[in-house]
Design an enzyme around this catalytic site. Structure first.
Site, PDB file in Angstrom:
ATOM      1  N   HIS A   1      -0.760   4.781   7.255  1.00  0.00           N
ATOM      2  CA  HIS A   1      -0.120   5.143   5.996  1.00  0.00           C
ATOM      3  C   HIS A   1       0.369   6.583   6.050  1.00  0.00           C
ATOM      4  O   HIS A   1      -0.210   7.417   6.750  1.00  0.00           O
ATOM      5  CB  HIS A   1      -1.098   4.962   4.831  1.00  0.00           C
ATOM      6  CG  HIS A   1      -1.488   3.539   4.610  1.00  0.00           C
ATOM      7  ND1 HIS A   1      -2.655   3.003   5.091  1.00  0.00           N
ATOM      8  CD2 HIS A   1      -0.834   2.531   3.992  1.00  0.00           C
ATOM      9  CE1 HIS A   1      -2.728   1.716   4.762  1.00  0.00           C
ATOM     10  NE2 HIS A   1      -1.630   1.410   4.100  1.00  0.00           N
TER      11      HIS A   1
ATOM     12  N   ASP B   1      -5.650   7.319   8.798  1.00  0.00           N
ATOM     13  CA  ASP B   1      -5.779   5.986   9.388  1.00  0.00           C
ATOM     14  C   ASP B   1      -4.675   5.674  10.390  1.00  0.00           C
ATOM     15  O   ASP B   1      -4.597   4.563  10.906  1.00  0.00           O
ATOM     16  CB  ASP B   1      -5.811   4.911   8.295  1.00  0.00           C
ATOM     17  CG  ASP B   1      -4.538   4.873   7.450  1.00  0.00           C
ATOM     18  OD1 ASP B   1      -3.596   5.636   7.741  1.00  0.00           O
ATOM     19  OD2 ASP B   1      -4.490   4.067   6.503  1.00  0.00           O
TER      20      ASP B   1
ATOM     21  N   SER C   1       0.808  -1.219   0.000  1.00  0.00           N
ATOM     22  CA  SER C   1       0.000   0.000   0.000  1.00  0.00           C
ATOM     23  C   SER C   1       0.840   1.267   0.000  1.00  0.00           C
ATOM     24  O   SER C   1       0.418   2.294  -0.533  1.00  0.00           O
ATOM     25  CB  SER C   1      -0.940  -0.001   1.215  1.00  0.00           C
ATOM     26  OG  SER C   1      -0.203  -0.148   2.419  1.00  0.00           O
TER      27      SER C   1
END
Length: 329
Positions: free
Chosen positions: A242, A239, A74
């Site tokens: 990240h 979040d 990610s």
């Protein structure tokens, strides 16, 4: 190889067993608490594929565009930001175009949640069209290997195989090694200590595997660790896991010098400057030093030696909107 990985990690043996049964109970409790507050983002990362550096494209220019590919998890995909120009791939494509004065065709096949065993599939996607391979590939992976407890040797084996295949296809390969998971704000001690320890072990082991198969590495953990730890609101996304746009820019500035140097575009000689702590070292020692000092590049020399460099970072240019790339890329 197991002994060499242990030497490179420079953290000794024993692992969590040293903490004792009571401490393991505390760790398990902290893991459950961290899972409630960290991650959980289901947003699709913005697609940044396309052509960068359009002003450098001229119809009468015989020089072909450079090809840049991104693989990994990610972080490589750019999860956590909302605009394509904020992703690390777009930032590096723009930086590469500015320094080379050539257009750059960018393609990203990274997958959020991917572990190192997904790299085989991603390499197939990059090489499947049968045309010219990318000039350079950037891989960012490792965090999910740590959180999902993939055996270290298995993780390194998958990454090493991916690097080997890409190099054999004619690509330069740059790997941003495992980030420092001990910087995640909602993770507390002693879980933070364990996360940092495991991240450093994997980063050192990745360095050995990558260099021995023809690639270069850039250590991100300890470079970004103090910055992320000191400025979590600015460098982490909503979040809490990240990076934010500022966090991705910090990471991209660390990778850009090595990315350009792999193509012979960085204005520094490919030799060590002892006054800056650089040198030609056994690969295990270079891996250990890189894991302990972020922003360090390690590249291969004649086995078993490696070049350890501390390249000077430069401010990244602002990415422009990507154009549609040529057919097939």
């Amino acid at each position: 190889m197991a002994r060499r990985i242990a030497t490179a990690a420079a953290v000794g043996g024993g692992g969590i067993g040293l903490l004792g049964v009571a401490a393991v109970g505390v760790l398990l409790t902290e893991v459950r608490l961290a899972r409630r507050t960290v991650g959980g983002s289901s947003a699709t990362p913005p697609c940044a594929d396309g052509r960068y550096g359009a002003p450098f494209h001229h119809a009468d220019d015989a020089r072909p565009a450079l090809r840049l590919a991104f693989l990994g998890d990610s972080t490589a995909a750019g999860q956590g930001v909302h605009r394509a120009r904020q992703t690390p791939g777009a930032l590096l494509a723009s930086g590469l175009a500015a320094l080379s004065e050539l257009p750059v065709d960018f393609r990203n096949v990274a997958l959020p949640g991917a572990q190192s065993n997904d790299l085989e599939r991603q390499v197939e996607l990059i090489l499947e069209d049968g045309g010219a391979p990318p000039d350079v590939c950037v891989i960012m992976i490792g965090a999910n290997d740590v959180t999902h407890r993939m055996p270290l040797a298995e993780s390194v084996r998958h990454l090493s195989e991916a690097v080997r295949r890409l190099c054999e296809a004619g690509c330069e390969v740059v790997v941003g090694t495992c980030p420092d998971l001990g910087t995640i704000e909602p993770v507390y001690q002693p879980l933070r200590w364990v996360a940092r320890r495991l991240s450093r072990q994997l980063a050192a082991a990745q360095t050995i595997g990558v260099v021995e198969n023809g690639g270069r590495t850039v250590s991100l953990g300890d470079l970004l660790g103090p910055e992320f730890e000191a400025h979590p609101r600015e460098l982490f996304g909503p979040d809490n896991y990240h990076p934010s746009a500022e966090g991705y820019a910090t990471a991209a500035m660390a990778v850009l010098p090595t990315l350009c140097a792999s193509l012979g575009l960085w204005p520094e000689e490919e030799r060590p400057e002892p006054g800056r702590g650089e040198g030609i070292l056994p690969v295990e020692q270079a891996a250990a030093e890189a894991a302990a000092e972020g922003g360090t590049e390690v590249s291969g020399r004649r086995a078993p030696w490696a070049l350890l460099k501390h390249r000077r970072r430069r401010q990244l240019p602002a990415p422009e909107s990507a154009e549609v790339p040529p057919l097939g890329w």
